[in-house]
Design a protein around this motif. Structure first.
Motif, PDB file in Angstrom:
ATOM      1  N   GLN A  40       0.830  -1.201   0.000  1.00  0.00           N
ATOM      2  CA  GLN A  40       0.000   0.000   0.000  1.00  0.00           C
ATOM      3  C   GLN A  40       0.867   1.255   0.000  1.00  0.00           C
ATOM      4  O   GLN A  40       0.549   2.232  -0.677  1.00  0.00           O
ATOM      5  CB  GLN A  40      -0.945  -0.003   1.197  1.00  0.00           C
ATOM      6  CG  GLN A  40      -1.961   1.115   1.161  1.00  0.00           C
ATOM      7  CD  GLN A  40      -3.028   0.977   2.228  1.00  0.00           C
ATOM      8  OE1 GLN A  40      -3.137  -0.042   2.902  1.00  0.00           O
ATOM      9  NE2 GLN A  40      -3.826   2.009   2.387  1.00  0.00           N
ATOM     10  N   ILE A  41       1.967   1.233   0.751  1.00  0.00           N
ATOM     11  CA  ILE A  41       2.890   2.379   0.745  1.00  0.00           C
ATOM     12  C   ILE A  41       3.424   2.581  -0.668  1.00  0.00           C
ATOM     13  O   ILE A  41       3.448   3.709  -1.179  1.00  0.00           O
ATOM     14  CB  ILE A  41       4.055   2.175   1.737  1.00  0.00           C
ATOM     15  CG1 ILE A  41       3.541   2.082   3.185  1.00  0.00           C
ATOM     16  CG2 ILE A  41       5.098   3.298   1.601  1.00  0.00           C
ATOM     17  CD1 ILE A  41       2.885   3.330   3.724  1.00  0.00           C
ATOM     18  N   GLY A  42       3.830   1.519  -1.314  1.00  0.00           N
ATOM     19  CA  GLY A  42       4.332   1.611  -2.682  1.00  0.00           C
ATOM     20  C   GLY A  42       3.295   2.166  -3.641  1.00  0.00           C
ATOM     21  O   GLY A  42       3.604   3.010  -4.493  1.00  0.00           O
ATOM     22  N   ARG A  43       2.066   1.724  -3.501  1.00  0.00           N
ATOM     23  CA  ARG A  43       0.994   2.199  -4.389  1.00  0.00           C
ATOM     24  C   ARG A  43       0.676   3.673  -4.146  1.00  0.00           C
ATOM     25  O   ARG A  43       0.372   4.412  -5.082  1.00  0.00           O
ATOM     26  CB  ARG A  43      -0.245   1.328  -4.239  1.00  0.00           C
ATOM     27  CG  ARG A  43      -0.013  -0.075  -4.780  1.00  0.00           C
ATOM     28  CD  ARG A  43      -1.254  -0.935  -4.900  1.00  0.00           C
ATOM     29  NE  ARG A  43      -2.303  -0.647  -3.951  1.00  0.00           N
ATOM     30  CZ  ARG A  43      -2.677  -1.457  -2.931  1.00  0.00           C
ATOM     31  NH1 ARG A  43      -2.084  -2.616  -2.759  1.00  0.00           N
ATOM     32  NH2 ARG A  43      -3.662  -1.125  -2.137  1.00  0.00           N
ATOM     33  N   ILE A  44       0.780   4.109  -2.894  1.00  0.00           N
ATOM     34  CA  ILE A  44       0.578   5.532  -2.584  1.00  0.00           C
ATOM     35  C   ILE A  44       1.704   6.353  -3.220  1.00  0.00           C
ATOM     36  O   ILE A  44       1.461   7.362  -3.870  1.00  0.00           O
ATOM     37  CB  ILE A  44       0.525   5.772  -1.060  1.00  0.00           C
ATOM     38  CG1 ILE A  44      -0.749   5.158  -0.467  1.00  0.00           C
ATOM     39  CG2 ILE A  44       0.606   7.276  -0.743  1.00  0.00           C
ATOM     40  CD1 ILE A  44      -0.748   5.060   1.052  1.00  0.00           C
ATOM     41  N   GLU A  45       2.934   5.906  -3.039  1.00  0.00           N
ATOM     42  CA  GLU A  45       4.075   6.640  -3.580  1.00  0.00           C
ATOM     43  C   GLU A  45       4.062   6.682  -5.105  1.00  0.00           C
ATOM     44  O   GLU A  45       4.536   7.650  -5.698  1.00  0.00           O
ATOM     45  CB  GLU A  45       5.387   6.037  -3.072  1.00  0.00           C
ATOM     46  CG  GLU A  45       5.609   6.279  -1.596  1.00  0.00           C
ATOM     47  CD  GLU A  45       6.934   5.745  -1.083  1.00  0.00           C
ATOM     48  OE1 GLU A  45       7.702   5.130  -1.860  1.00  0.00           O
ATOM     49  OE2 GLU A  45       7.211   5.942   0.121  1.00  0.00           O
ATOM     50  N   ARG A  46       3.523   5.672  -5.742  1.00  0.00           N
ATOM     51  CA  ARG A  46       3.450   5.627  -7.208  1.00  0.00           C
ATOM     52  C   ARG A  46       2.141   6.214  -7.741  1.00  0.00           C
ATOM     53  O   ARG A  46       1.875   6.167  -8.937  1.00  0.00           O
ATOM     54  CB  ARG A  46       3.594   4.184  -7.706  1.00  0.00           C
ATOM     55  CG  ARG A  46       4.980   3.601  -7.487  1.00  0.00           C
ATOM     56  CD  ARG A  46       5.131   2.244  -8.159  1.00  0.00           C
ATOM     57  NE  ARG A  46       4.138   1.263  -7.733  1.00  0.00           N
ATOM     58  CZ  ARG A  46       4.229   0.489  -6.650  1.00  0.00           C
ATOM     59  NH1 ARG A  46       5.292   0.564  -5.852  1.00  0.00           N
ATOM     60  NH2 ARG A  46       3.269  -0.379  -6.359  1.00  0.00           N
ATOM     61  N   ALA A  47       1.330   6.782  -6.860  1.00  0.00           N
ATOM     62  CA  ALA A  47       0.057   7.418  -7.222  1.00  0.00           C
ATOM     63  C   ALA A  47      -0.899   6.442  -7.904  1.00  0.00           C
ATOM     64  O   ALA A  47      -1.669   6.812  -8.782  1.00  0.00           O
ATOM     65  CB  ALA A  47       0.288   8.647  -8.103  1.00  0.00           C
ATOM     66  N   GLU A  48      -0.873   5.205  -7.466  1.00  0.00           N
ATOM     67  CA  GLU A  48      -1.755   4.190  -8.038  1.00  0.00           C
ATOM     68  C   GLU A  48      -3.086   4.087  -7.308  1.00  0.00           C
ATOM     69  O   GLU A  48      -4.038   3.515  -7.844  1.00  0.00           O
ATOM     70  CB  GLU A  48      -1.058   2.826  -8.027  1.00  0.00           C
ATOM     71  CG  GLU A  48       0.134   2.765  -8.935  1.00  0.00           C
ATOM     72  CD  GLU A  48       0.891   1.463  -8.866  1.00  0.00           C
ATOM     73  OE1 GLU A  48       1.848   1.329  -9.624  1.00  0.00           O
ATOM     74  OE2 GLU A  48       0.558   0.582  -8.034  1.00  0.00           O
ATOM     75  N   ILE A  49      -3.137   4.625  -6.083  1.00  0.00           N
ATOM     76  CA  ILE A  49      -4.382   4.578  -5.315  1.00  0.00           C
ATOM     77  C   ILE A  49      -4.659   5.937  -4.681  1.00  0.00           C
ATOM     78  O   ILE A  49      -3.747   6.725  -4.449  1.00  0.00           O
ATOM     79  CB  ILE A  49      -4.368   3.496  -4.209  1.00  0.00           C
ATOM     80  CG1 ILE A  49      -3.258   3.734  -3.192  1.00  0.00           C
ATOM     81  CG2 ILE A  49      -4.289   2.111  -4.799  1.00  0.00           C
ATOM     82  CD1 ILE A  49      -3.328   2.854  -1.971  1.00  0.00           C
ATOM     83  N   ASN A  50      -5.914   6.169  -4.421  1.00  0.00           N
ATOM     84  CA  ASN A  50      -6.367   7.352  -3.702  1.00  0.00           C
ATOM     85  C   ASN A  50      -6.646   6.880  -2.276  1.00  0.00           C
ATOM     86  O   ASN A  50      -7.686   6.300  -1.998  1.00  0.00           O
ATOM     87  CB  ASN A  50      -7.617   7.918  -4.368  1.00  0.00           C
ATOM     88  CG  ASN A  50      -8.052   9.220  -3.757  1.00  0.00           C
ATOM     89  OD1 ASN A  50      -7.473   9.701  -2.798  1.00  0.00           O
ATOM     90  ND2 ASN A  50      -9.095   9.794  -4.320  1.00  0.00           N
ATOM     91  N   THR A  51      -5.707   7.111  -1.401  1.00  0.00           N
ATOM     92  CA  THR A  51      -5.785   6.550  -0.049  1.00  0.00           C
ATOM     93  C   THR A  51      -6.768   7.322   0.832  1.00  0.00           C
ATOM     94  O   THR A  51      -7.207   8.417   0.476  1.00  0.00           O
ATOM     95  CB  THR A  51      -4.385   6.501   0.583  1.00  0.00           C
ATOM     96  OG1 THR A  51      -4.425   5.675   1.743  1.00  0.00           O
ATOM     97  CG2 THR A  51      -3.877   7.877   0.951  1.00  0.00           C
ATOM     98  N   THR A  52      -7.086   6.765   1.959  1.00  0.00           N
ATOM     99  CA  THR A  52      -8.031   7.394   2.890  1.00  0.00           C
ATOM    100  C   THR A  52      -7.327   8.395   3.790  1.00  0.00           C
ATOM    101  O   THR A  52      -6.108   8.348   3.981  1.00  0.00           O
ATOM    102  CB  THR A  52      -8.700   6.342   3.788  1.00  0.00           C
ATOM    103  OG1 THR A  52      -7.707   5.743   4.630  1.00  0.00           O
ATOM    104  CG2 THR A  52      -9.407   5.272   2.961  1.00  0.00           C
TER     105      THR A  52
END
Length: 73
Positions: A40-52
């Motif tokens: 999840q950290i990786g996906r946040i850093e790569r802008a792949e997800i819109n986190t809560t």
């Protein structure tokens, strides 16, 4: 997602990565401190997800910064 949202997520991911690296944390270190998956950290850093907001609060606390510091670009 529209262009503005994409730019926001990219900037957010860059900020998370910058703060994480400045603290000499690996993605795994940060994930463990936040009690979230490393991926999840990786996906946040790569802008792949819109986190809560809840996750952003956890990340900010683990990095010793305010949420505002993560979203002011």
């Amino acid at each position: 997602m529209d262009i503005a949202e994409d730019k926001f997520l990219i900037s957010l991911g860059q900020k998370v990565k910058e703060f994480r690296e400045s603290k000499n944390f690996s993605q795994e270190d940060l994930a463990n401190d936040c009690n979230i998956p490393k991926s999840q950290i990786g996906r946040i850093e790569r802008a792949e997800i819109n986190t809560t907001m809840r996750t952003l609060i956890k990340i900010a606390q683990a990095l010793g910064v305010k949420v505002r510091d993560l979203i002011e670009f």
